[in-house]
Design a protein around this motif. Structure first.
Motif, PDB file in Angstrom:
ATOM      1  N   THR B 114       3.802   6.138  -9.821  1.00 34.60           N
ATOM      2  CA  THR B 114       3.487   4.968 -10.633  1.00 34.60           C
ATOM      3  C   THR B 114       4.764   4.563 -11.343  1.00 34.60           C
ATOM      4  OG1 THR B 114       1.950   4.018 -12.229  1.00 34.60           O
ATOM      5  CG2 THR B 114       2.694   6.249 -12.685  1.00 34.60           C
ATOM      6  N   TYR B 127      -0.065   4.142  -3.676  1.00 37.06           N
ATOM      7  CA  TYR B 127      -1.176   4.960  -3.192  1.00 37.06           C
ATOM      8  C   TYR B 127      -0.748   5.981  -2.140  1.00 37.06           C
ATOM      9  CZ  TYR B 127      -4.491   1.799  -5.463  1.00 37.06           C
ATOM     10  OH  TYR B 127      -5.213   1.080  -6.372  1.00 37.06           O
ATOM     11  N   ASP B 128       0.357   5.699  -1.462  1.00 32.44           N
ATOM     12  CA  ASP B 128       0.784   6.638  -0.431  1.00 32.44           C
ATOM     13  C   ASP B 128       1.498   7.846  -1.021  1.00 32.44           C
ATOM     14  OD1 ASP B 128      -0.086   5.133   1.840  1.00 32.44           O
ATOM     15  OD2 ASP B 128       1.477   3.702   1.315  1.00 32.44           O
ATOM     16  N   CYS B 130       0.966   8.889  -4.522  1.00 36.52           N
ATOM     17  CA  CYS B 130       0.153   9.512  -5.572  1.00 36.52           C
ATOM     18  C   CYS B 130      -0.600  10.710  -5.022  1.00 36.52           C
ATOM     19  CB  CYS B 130      -0.831   8.473  -6.113  1.00 36.52           C
ATOM     20  SG  CYS B 130      -2.122   9.159  -7.138  1.00 36.52           S
ATOM     21  N   ASP B 148     -10.166   7.356  -8.364  1.00 40.54           N
ATOM     22  CA  ASP B 148     -11.082   6.969  -7.291  1.00 40.54           C
ATOM     23  C   ASP B 148     -11.681   8.240  -6.697  1.00 40.54           C
ATOM     24  OD1 ASP B 148     -12.377   6.135  -5.010  1.00 40.54           O
ATOM     25  OD2 ASP B 148     -10.910   4.543  -4.597  1.00 40.54           O
ATOM     26  N   SER B 164      -9.470  -2.708   0.074  1.00 38.82           N
ATOM     27  CA  SER B 164      -8.855  -2.831  -1.239  1.00 38.82           C
ATOM     28  C   SER B 164      -7.675  -3.774  -1.078  1.00 38.82           C
ATOM     29  CB  SER B 164      -8.364  -1.466  -1.721  1.00 38.82           C
ATOM     30  OG  SER B 164      -9.443  -0.573  -1.702  1.00 38.82           O
ATOM     31  N   ARG B 171      -6.154  -2.086   2.409  1.00 36.13           N
ATOM     32  CA  ARG B 171      -6.543  -0.812   3.000  1.00 36.13           C
ATOM     33  C   ARG B 171      -8.033  -0.803   3.259  1.00 36.13           C
ATOM     34  NH1 ARG B 171      -2.704   3.358   1.502  1.00 36.13           N
ATOM     35  NH2 ARG B 171      -1.035   2.288   0.405  1.00 36.13           N
ATOM     36  N   SER B 178      -6.330   7.015   1.149  1.00 36.11           N
ATOM     37  CA  SER B 178      -6.070   6.274  -0.070  1.00 36.11           C
ATOM     38  C   SER B 178      -6.717   4.905   0.042  1.00 36.11           C
ATOM     39  CB  SER B 178      -4.562   6.101  -0.244  1.00 36.11           C
ATOM     40  OG  SER B 178      -3.998   7.334  -0.563  1.00 36.11           O
ATOM     41  N   PRO B 179      -7.167   4.343  -1.081  1.00 36.50           N
ATOM     42  CA  PRO B 179      -6.995   4.842  -2.443  1.00 36.50           C
ATOM     43  C   PRO B 179      -8.014   5.894  -2.892  1.00 36.50           C
ATOM     44  CG  PRO B 179      -8.023   2.692  -2.514  1.00 36.50           C
ATOM     45  CD  PRO B 179      -7.746   2.987  -1.064  1.00 36.50           C
ATOM     46  N   ASN B 182      -6.900   8.702  -5.323  1.00 34.30           N
ATOM     47  CA  ASN B 182      -5.756   8.214  -6.101  1.00 34.30           C
ATOM     48  C   ASN B 182      -6.207   7.734  -7.469  1.00 34.30           C
ATOM     49  OD1 ASN B 182      -4.658   6.875  -3.074  1.00 34.30           O
ATOM     50  ND2 ASN B 182      -3.485   8.363  -4.237  1.00 34.30           N
ATOM     51  N   ARG B 184      -6.204   4.641  -9.939  1.00 36.91           N
ATOM     52  CA  ARG B 184      -6.163   3.190  -9.725  1.00 36.91           C
ATOM     53  C   ARG B 184      -6.165   2.471 -11.057  1.00 36.91           C
ATOM     54  NH1 ARG B 184     -10.440   1.759  -5.081  1.00 36.91           N
ATOM     55  NH2 ARG B 184      -9.256  -0.172  -5.178  1.00 36.91           N
TER      56      ARG B 184
END
Lengths: 1324, 256
Positions: B114, B127-128, B130, B148, B164, B171, B178-179, B182, B184
């Motif tokens: 992040t 997201y890839d 995390c 999530d 998403s 995705r 993901s997500p 993850n 969010r």
């Protein structure tokens, strides 16, 4: 030995939960875990720091032996290192289970973030783990070499673990111990760093005051030592029979543990003292800290602190260790065991209470979602993993004990007479020359260490480089394929109108691949922006609509979930269970559309055949597909069409009609400077989504908002003043306000002189309505009444409005009339900032003429109600069905898109009444409570699947189109062609038309009404096409004058009358006649050049006759000036007043000469008093009061039932319709009974208690919400909850209070009296 | 091995290390300077508490725009009683991510998943990258982040693939990818930006909460642009940010 056996058993048993837990974790992720957004870390994180603490503690104690050479702890040296390894493994396993993506643990090395304490921790663990393993191997190497020669698998395992080491000479051992010393020495700061670091991981978070302390890392260290020491003591006792073999060591360990737990207690106390001291009064100090501490100490899980942490973890051990009891090694072991267990509580009480306090006040109650709770308790799944990992830990210990000589060195191959202590300690204490072999080993060791370290460093460096090189482009790039497929420009945006409630706001539906994926506001539709045209056009651009954007409410946003509700009825159903009742399973049997239509037609056709079509009752929603149903009823021959308005606001309509002749004036909040609302909640009940905007804009412009309501509604929350009032007494307050205004001559004299009648009578009427009198009735202080009256009359412009709060009582109409008349006193009717009479011209519907005139009277006796509304009198109808007192016995009923049982007062009686119908057909999207009583249940449509024309409730003429945005894949063919909703079901109008066809309903001229197109006049087979023509015809003949296709093509599919904007003081505008008088004295409806014109009358000496005197002509109008008008006295009408015709008043000739629009009252003016009303009788036979006198409502509180019960509407839900919407229930998941804190205290009820609410008609269970937002004598709740049917989400949520009332209605308008109940409340 | 040799080797190592460190630092700065894009916007919100009626349309509009699962809310509306009011009158406040200038969530992330976009100040989650440790949730003082858990609206089977839209990655939601798993958060509807990082309000490319707000309470815009609506409001009206004392410098302001 028993201890060991118990140990093994526990370990083996632990493997079962471990297996299940890990399986669940791998297959369901975190779904079954109970932590959430507010408490994002749970049991596992507590367990992780617990094990980490044990690891660090054990290791640091081992350093006593290997670094500091404290010999008496030598026996537990290897056990300690092993314990450190096992605990670390368990900790890492736990935290690995806890992260969202197990497979990404390596990211911590590949993508390092040097500012993250968590990243430091992981790097430190890794180093520490390598070091621990190396140290342990060195400690064990000699024994492994010895064990190589053991027979069987032990030997093989030892050979593998020995990594090729062979020599077991004392020299090698000494060398190993030197390396151990190095490693252990390095390990000490590592262990301090990483465990202090875990404390820092928590401590650095300023967001969590409970953790944010510099003492935290230190506390973690001390507690690690305490818990680690205690665990070692226990382990030694179990594995080494320490109480016998190492008695003194155990006792010494006990002393160390005692010191450490006391030190830990000191630190903890210091934390608590500093955290709570800042303010003297309790709770004082840092609010977040105190809140967390209170949770830990006195929260629902207080026992974790008092029993776990204090009693087990501190008191018991201290009582043993600090007293002579501490001389018994068994008791010391017990004490240490208590510490080990007690520290579980310590860890839990660090993690959980630290987070269980919402970061932002109100956060935990903002949405009704299990992940947004502060009260965390681990789920079964979490316990499985926890116990599983605990069990796995025991197994590891056990295996270690079996495979590894943790406690004693294996006997040498060549037994040497060297004592254990010497063997270990001598080399350390007496350094020897370093042999060559050792150098080699050291080199190998260094090489290995460098290789490992180098790899780690390399990976980290590469990661850093990647991070530096790509600072802002980490995110996976946008996928253009997917943007095309799913993005905003994919599919279509179809304009339509919402029907989540009756507000009909404009929407844009985003349809992608045949599915609705998003609903947004339709910026072209004024209903989404403002009710005043100048305000709307100021921001309007035809290309984009309202430039600032429009709005839709939460219900409108969530509409998709109604469309795709899996509980929807998809195909027609027939009842098989002859017994009807809310507790009966109807035994639904799926049938075809043709069978449904045929059977229903067969069951109602006999009513017509027998000449009693009036035996069919019909109930409908009031904003959707109304006209075809009304047409059906007319052509079938029944007068008994009723609709939802009766349950809503017909009382308000009657009040305004009595006062000013128009039934639905709208408030011009924008221009108003003083807004006084009685029982209306516009910003939350919403309905028209422009309401929140225009009301808050008014406040922004300096308006004062005063809300009179027993409940502090969300609108009252925006007001400068909330005036709590006793329910049903609003009229008395209005009269008292009027009295003050009149006695102080603060009223608008000009308006009253020119545009009102009956002021003197009204003045006389209010003379007795003193503020003191009103205080007695309303509970509003007289001083407040006087002040409000003065403010109201002197702040201009002011408006006063009333809605369903005061309206839904048996005295609602006259009370509302008194309120409406306040607008006349301050002279703001139809003026800017006042109550505007809307110019609402939309589509035009012409009633078809039935084959035979309808002679029968309505079953509900609507005719008896002097201000009855076309929507009927629900309550009276149900009462008559029940007691058989009606003029005839209805045999069949059709209910479309209504939940009669839940909606009205007297649920139980309504259900009983409906069960008496021989044939009952319900059309609905869901199996509502009402549908449970049906013989046939017909699937309805969601509003995204159907058409409607919506004349909007703004102050000028606007019409929006609702159109299907999704449909079945294929058009349907049986029994007639139609387009079909998503399940291939008929829309309601198609069902009605199809039923009309089955019955062969015709108009007077023999046209097959439901077959012939309204425009083409040709038979149209397709039901959808037929209805499209029907709508086109209504549009063409109405104000828009365009076809359906033309409406669809307009921006936003909205027709806006730009030529006639919001107009004010319309009552004063001169009225011109459309009638044309020819030279030959004939009167025509259209000019001479219009070939379709028809003659209307003839003029004889200034008087209009319907036909020549010789043919019996009667006067129907007169010439005023040179214009011809149909007249009735001085009233100007839109047609001749003749037998059987009811022309509408269009104006008034004041003084006989001045044709103006006027008000649509019998005097053409606002009527403070109308003596002719006294000639009318209400439904109970009482004469109507000519003035708006106050009469108490029928049902008054008694000693037995002392509390008023009211209900209301909030933004989150639409009456009883929306509770199966999983999104809307997250906004509001239930409807607690709101009760004032003083009242609650008197009843011994606290917030969250279950209570029983009782009335003479029944009792209901509810959950109490204790607040000061309600009048002390009143309890109330949001209406609509408490479903026993409707769907899986809705069922069982909240309470339905409808059965506490009976089928009560107001005797003037027929309004259902939802709010007229008195109850008592007791704790369940 | 004589002493001289030893010392020279030591010196060599020392010098080499020092040089390497210096080179590293210089390279880091250079690369960072070259690769750091300029700030073109500072997106932020000015939320008018006087206009907010607590209807929570923003909450639902956001859920539908971002297709967030149960348990994940990018904004919620709190309705806390006005202190000292005597009658529990609620004050409504919608609480999106504040996209702090000094976001406490960013430094704590162990994997740098992040971060705050330098171009426009939006705090995003990769997201890839995390790992789902949720440390950022604990660190956020505003409750703006959710995990999530993989829950889904089970009663919405006909909507087919749930995507998403975030970060324009669209995705497709699967239980293991993901997500799911993850953390969010609100992205200021970043996926509605054009390639220049601009939003087009009239085309409906505007944060969903602001777009639907019945009270027109949520003003969104560029805080760096002195002409923007949000900047003007901040000049003209009294505004506060929540928990200013933490030094987070939120980009979301509340008008009183």
């Amino acid at each position: 030995m028993t201890l060991k056996r118990a140990f093994w058993a526990a370990g083996l048993l632990g493997l079962i939960p471990f297996g299940i837990g890990v399986y669940l974790r791998l297959t369901t992720g975190h779904e079954e875990a109970n932590y959430g957004t507010i408490v994002p870390w749970g049991l596992w994180v507590a367990q992780y720091i617990y094990f980490i603490g044990l690891s660090a503690g054990s290791f640091l104690l081992s350093s006593l032996v290997y670094v500091f050479g404290v010999r008496r702890f030598e026996p537990i040296g290897r056990l300690a290192v092993f314990t450190a390894i096992v605990s670390l493994l368990l900790a890492l396993l736990t935290i690995w289970m806890d992260i969202g993506h197990l497979e990404r643990f390596w990211h911590v090395f590949a993508y390092p973030n040097f500012t993250s304490p968590m990243a430091w921790m992981i790097w430190l663990y890794t180093t520490y783990f390598i070091l621990l393993v190396a140290e342990f191997w060195l400690l064990m190497r000699r024994d492994l070499v010895v064990a190589r020669s053991l027979p069987g698998w032990r030997g093989i395992a030892a050979r593998v673990a020995a990594l090729g080491a062979r020599g077991s000479a004392t020299q090698s051992l000494a060398a190993d111990m030197r390396k151990v010393k190095i490693l252990a020495t390095v390990g000490v700061p590592l262990a301090i760093m990483f465990h202090g670091g875990v404390g820092a991981l928590f401590g650095v978070l300023a967001s969590r005051p409970y953790w944010h302390s510099g003492l935290f890392p230190i506390i973690f260290l001390v507690s690690a030592l305490a818990s680690g020491g205690a665990l070692l003591t226990v382990a030694s006792a179990i594995f080494q029979e320490g109480w016998r073999q190492h008695r003194q060591m155990i006792l010494d360990l006990g002393k160390i543990v005692l010191g450490l737990i006391l030190l830990d207690a000191l630190f903890q106390f210091s934390e608590i003292l500093i955290g709570t001291y800042a303010n003297p009064g309790a709770p004082g100090g840092e609010p977040g800290y105190v809140a967390s501490l209170q949770l830990a100490l006195f929260g629902p899980h207080w026992y974790v602190f008092w029993v776990g942490q204090i009693a087990i973890g501190l008191v018991v051990p201290v009582m043993i260790l600090a007293t002579p009891l501490g001389r018994d090694p068994r008791l010391v072991t017990l004490a240490c065991g208590a510490v080990v267990i007690g520290f579980i509580g310590v860890r839990l009480n660090i993690v959980i209470p630290g987070m269980s306090v919402e970061e932002i006040a109100g956060f935990s109650t903002a949405v009704d979602d299990p992940r947004y709770r502060t009260d965390y308790f681990p789920s079964g799944f979490e316990w499985l993993i926890t116990f599983g990992i605990g069990g796995a830990g025991l197994m590891l210990f056990g295996l270690g004990e079996v495979f590894l000589p943790l406690s004693h060195h294996l006997p040498d191959l060549v037994p040497a007479p060297v004592s254990q202590v010497n063997r270990l300690a001598l080399p350390i204490l007496q350094p020897q020359p370093v042999p060559v072999a050792v150098t080699t080993n050291r080199r190998r060791f260094l090489t290995t260490a460098l290789a490992l370290g180098g790899t780690a460093a390399g990976v980290t460096l590469v990661g850093t480089a990647v991070k530096v090189m790509l600072p802002d482009t980490q995110l996976r790039p946008a996928s253009s394929d997917r943007i095309r497929r799913y993005g905003r420009d994919a599919g279509e945006w179809i304009p339509s109108c919402c029907n989540a409630c009756g507000g009909q706001c404009g929407i844009l539906a985003h349809v992608v691949e045949g599915k609705v994926v998003k609903i947004e506001p339709n910026p072209w539709n004024p209903n989404n922006y403002s009710n005043i045209s100048t305000d709307f056009f100021a921001d309007y651009d035809p290309a984009v609509g309202a430039r600032q954007g429009a709005a839709i409410c939460p219900k409108g946003n969530a509409g998709i979930f109604g469309l795709y509700d899996p509980d929807r009825v998809q195909r027609p159903m027939k009842r098989t269970n002859p017994n009807k009742g809310l507790d009966q399973d109807p035994g639904w049997q799926e049938i075809s559309w043709d069978q449904a239509l045929t059977e229903i037609a067969d069951r109602i056709q006999p009513l017509r055949d027998d000449g009693h079509p009036e035996q069919l009752l019909w109930w409908s929603e009031d904003h959707s597909f109304v006209h075809p149903q009304q047409d059906f009823c007319r052509l079938f021959g029944t007068p008994n069409y009723s609709n939802h308005s009766n349950l809503c606001d017909v009382s308000r309509k009657a009040s305004y009609r009595m006062a000013m002749g128009d039934e639905r004036p709208l408030p011009d909040f924008l221009e108003s400077k003083y807004i006084l609302l009685f029982g209306w909640n516009p910003t939350s009940a919403i309905k028209w989504v422009y309401l929140p905007r225009i009301l808050t804009q008014a406040l922004e412009h300096g308006a004062r908002l005063v809300v009179v309501d027993p409940h502090l509604s969300d609108t009252a929350a925006k007001a400068q003043e909330w005036v709590p009032i006793r329910p049903g007494t609003d009229g008395a307050l209005a009269l008292a306000l009027a009295r003050v205004i009149i006695s102080e001559r603060l009223y608008d004299e000009t308006f009253i002189r020119d545009w009102t009648v009956g002021f003197e009578d009204f003045t006389a009427l209010v003379d007795s309505a003193t503020p003191d009198w009103a205080e007695e009735i309303t509970s509003v202080p007289a001083t407040t009444i006087v002040r409000l009256a003065r403010e109201l009359a002197t702040t201009k412009p002011a408006l006063i409005d009333v809605w369903s709060g005061p309206g839904q009582h048996t005295n609602g109409v006259q009370g509302g009339r008194a309120i409406a008349l306040l607008n006349a006193l301050v002279g703001t009717i139809d003026r800017p900032g006042g109550m505007i009479i809307p110019d609402k011209r939309g589509e035009k519907h012409t009633d078809p003429e039935p084959e035979a005139p309808i002679e029968a009277k309505r079953f509900d006796g609507l005719e008896d109600l002097p201000w009855g509304h076309g929507s009927g009198v629900y309550g009276r109808g149900f009462q008559r069905l029940l007691d058989g007192s009606g003029p005839y016995r209805p045999m069949a009923g059709v209910c479309v898109f209504q939940n009669l049982v839940m909606s009205g007062p007297g649920s139980a009686k309504v259900a009983e009444a409906l069960a008496r119908l021989e044939t009952f057909v319900v059309v609905d999207t869901n199996v509502s409570e009402t549908a449970l009583l049906a013989d046939y249940l017909i699937p309805g449509t969601h509003y995204l699947e159907r058409y409607d024309l919506n004349s909007h409730w703004v102050t000028w003429s606007v019409l929006g189109l609702r159109q299907p945005v999704v449909a079945a894949a294929d058009a349907q063919a049986s029994p007639y062609p139609f387009r079909g909703g998503i399940f291939g079901q008929m829309a309601e109008y198609e069902f009605v038309a199809a039923l009309g066809r089955k019955l062969g309903l015709k108009t007077k001229d023999g046209t097959d009404f439901f077959t012939v197109g309204a425009v083409s006049k040709e038979p149209v087979d397709d039901l959808t096409a037929w209805y499209e023509e029907y709508l086109s015809n209504e549009l063409k003949s109405g104000a828009p004058g365009i076809t359906l296709d033309e409406l669809k093509a307009r921006p936003g599919a909205v027709w806006i009358d730009e030529a006639r904007p919001t107009a004010y003081e319309k009552y004063a505008s001169p009225l011109t006649s459309k009638l044309v008088v020819d030279a030959d004295e004939s009167v025509w409806d259209k000019p001479a050049d219009d070939p379709l014109r028809k003659q209307q009358a003839i003029v004889v000496e200034g008087v209009l006759y319907d036909r020549p005197a010789a043919d019996g002509g009667v006067p129907v109008g007169r010439l005023i000036g040179d214009r011809a008008f149909f007249t009735d006295g001085d009233r100007l009408l839109d047609g001749p007043k003749l037998e059987g015709k009811k022309p509408k008043q269009i104006g008034y000739a004041f003084g006989g000469t001045e044709p103006r629009r006027g008000f649509f009252t019998s005097s053409g003016k606002v009527e403070f008093f109308n003596a002719t009303f006294a000639e009318k009788k209400d439904a109970t036979g009482r004469p109507v009061d000519p003035g708006p006198s106050f009469t108490p409502r029928d049902w008054q509180p008694t000693a037995d039932f002392p509390l008023y019960l009211i209900n209301w509407k909030e933004a989150s839900h639409t009456l009883t319709r929306s509770q199966n919407n999983p999104l809307l229930v997250t906004l509001k998941g239930s409807n607690p009974l709101v009760i004032h804190e003083e009242t609650a205290a008197g009843l011994g009820v606290v917030d969250g208690d279950e209570v029983v609410v009782e009335s003479p008609n029944g009792s209901v269970r509810a959950v109490a919400e204790v607040t000061r937002r309600i009048h002390r004598q009143v309890v109330g709740a949001q209406h609509g909850f408490g479903h026993s049917a409707l769907g899986r989400v809705a069922r069982g949520r909240g309470s339905a209070f409808g059965s506490l009332n009976t089928v009560r209605y107001d005797p003037l308008s027929g309004q259902a009296s939802h709010k007229e109940i008195c109850v008592r409340v007791r704790k369940a | 091995m004589d002493l001289v040799q030893l010392s020279s080797r030591r010196d060599f190592l020392k010098h080499t290390a020092a040089a390497a460190v210096a080179a590293g630092v210089v390279a880091h700065e250079a690369v960072a300077a070259a690769a750091t894009p300029e700030r073109t916007h500072h997106w932020g919100m000015v939320i008018d508490t006087g206009r907010c009626v607590g209807c929570e349309a923003c909450v639902i509009a956001c859920k539908l725009e971002n297709k967030t699962p149960p348990g994940v809310f990018y904004t919620v509306v709190t309705r806390e009683p006005l202190p000292g009011g005597g009658n529990d009158r609620p004050v409504f406040m919608t609480k999106p991510c504040f996209h702090c200038e000094e976001p406490p969530c960013v430094p704590v992330c162990p994997v740098g998943a992040t971060y705050k976009r330098k171009t426009d100040g939006i705090v995003v989650v990769d997201y890839d990258r995390c790992i789902g440790c949720r440390y950022c949730i604990a660190a956020c003082p505003y409750g703006a982040r959710s995990f999530d858990f993989g829950d889904d609206y089970e009663l919405l089977p006909t909507a087919g693939e749930t995507v998403s839209p975030e970060y324009s990655q669209y995705r497709v939601r699967t239980p293991e990818g993901s997500p799911v798993g993850n953390v969010r958060k609100c992205t200021f509807c970043l996926h509605l930006q054009d390639e220049n990082g601009d939003y087009d309000r009239e085309a409906g490319r505007w944060p969903a909460c602001a777009k639907t707000c019945p009270g027109h309470a949520i003003h969104f815009g560029d805080l760096d642009d002195p002409e923007s609506e949000v900047s003007r409001l901040l000049q003209e009206r009294n505004a506060v940010r929540l928990k200013e004392e933490l030094g987070t410098e939120p980009s979301v302001y509340y008008l009183l």
